[in-house]
Design a protein around this motif. Sequence first.
Motif, short mmCIF file in Angstrom:
data_model
loop_
_atom_site.label_atom_id
_atom_site.label_comp_id
_atom_site.label_asym_id
_atom_site.label_seq_id
_atom_site.Cartn_x
_atom_site.Cartn_y
_atom_site.Cartn_z
N ASN A 176 10.68 8.35 5.73
CA ASN A 176 9.49 9.90 5.33
C ASN A 176 8.17 9.10 4.68
O ASN A 176 7.19 10.76 5.68
CB ASN A 176 10.46 9.93 3.83
N ALA A 177 8.27 8.49 5.18
CA ALA A 177 6.38 7.98 5.11
C ALA A 177 5.89 7.65 6.46
O ALA A 177 5.02 8.54 6.25
CB ALA A 177 5.95 6.77 3.87
N LYS A 232 4.91 11.30 7.23
CA LYS A 232 3.76 12.02 6.92
C LYS A 232 2.51 11.38 7.67
O LYS A 232 1.22 11.72 7.00
CB LYS A 232 3.96 11.33 5.62
N LYS A 261 -1.69 3.85 3.22
CA LYS A 261 -0.63 4.94 2.51
C LYS A 261 0.97 5.25 2.29
O LYS A 261 1.47 6.00 2.05
CB LYS A 261 -0.98 5.94 3.71
N ILE A 262 1.25 4.50 3.28
CA ILE A 262 2.78 4.04 3.78
C ILE A 262 2.94 3.08 2.40
O ILE A 262 4.12 3.82 1.33
CB ILE A 262 3.46 2.95 4.75
N ASN A 263 2.31 2.11 1.90
CA ASN A 263 2.67 1.74 0.21
C ASN A 263 2.59 3.23 -1.42
O ASN A 263 3.48 2.94 -1.88
CB ASN A 263 1.47 0.71 0.13
N ASN A 264 1.34 3.89 -1.23
CA ASN A 264 1.50 4.88 -1.54
C ASN A 264 2.58 5.86 -1.97
O ASN A 264 2.71 6.04 -2.94
CB ASN A 264 -0.23 5.51 -1.76
N GLU A 265 3.41 5.99 -0.45
CA GLU A 265 4.36 7.27 -0.45
C GLU A 265 5.59 6.10 -1.04
O GLU A 265 6.17 7.42 -1.57
CB GLU A 265 4.03 7.19 1.07
N ILE A 266 5.85 5.18 -1.16
CA ILE A 266 6.94 4.33 -1.23
C ILE A 266 7.44 3.83 -2.46
O ILE A 266 8.34 3.67 -2.84
CB ILE A 266 7.65 3.94 -0.04
N SER A 304 -2.16 3.42 7.37
CA SER A 304 -1.56 3.57 7.25
C SER A 304 -0.64 2.62 6.46
O SER A 304 0.31 3.46 5.91
CB SER A 304 -0.91 3.48 8.68
N ALA A 340 12.63 6.17 3.02
CA ALA A 340 11.43 6.44 1.85
C ALA A 340 10.80 5.56 3.51
O ALA A 340 9.89 7.09 3.37
CB ALA A 340 11.74 5.54 0.72
N ARG A 386 1.54 6.23 13.63
CA ARG A 386 3.25 5.77 13.18
C ARG A 386 3.14 5.06 14.26
O ARG A 386 3.65 3.77 14.20
CB ARG A 386 3.57 7.76 13.79
#
Length: 175
Positions: free
Chosen positions: A122-123, A126, A169-174, A166, A119, A132
């Motif tokens: 994957n994040a 994005k 965003k990662i936290n929202n994604e995973i 960033s 996960a 990144r």
Amino acid sequence: MSSTNEINEYLIRLRNGEPCLEEFFRATSGYIKVIAYKYLIDKSFVNDVVTITFYKIFDNIHRFDERQNGKSWISKIAQNEAYTINNREKKYNHESLDEISEEIACALDYPSRVEFVAALQNALTKLGETNRIIVEQRIIEGKTFKEIAEMLGMYVGTVYKRFKKSVKKINNEIL
């Protein structure tokens, strides 16, 4: 170095829209550099102080009162910029890596470490390439924001802000 009266004359001319920018720069840039060297902790930011000081002078030239000492006015602007940079650098360089790493969502919320890593990867894909790189350099490589900024040719504050966005965003994604 120019006298106070000469600097006041330049400031008045600039305020009145006269074309004396190059002369003004030659007359005052050395003085501003001396102030920057005096007040900065990290001397690599001297040119930043000079640039920002000139920007603020031009941005506020309409406020300059010819009865005041122009040299002192410029000096105060440069000092404030040096203090701002010193404070910003302290903020970005003293935040521990443990504090930053804890911002990434807790791996314990995932059934397995493999799923968490998948996960997270994957994040990361994005994010834009620069963001990144910033996240990877900060968390995986353990580099400071200053080191990353130098590597990418960016301002430390920009790197810090991109990192924070960033991570969000990662936290929202995973999660």
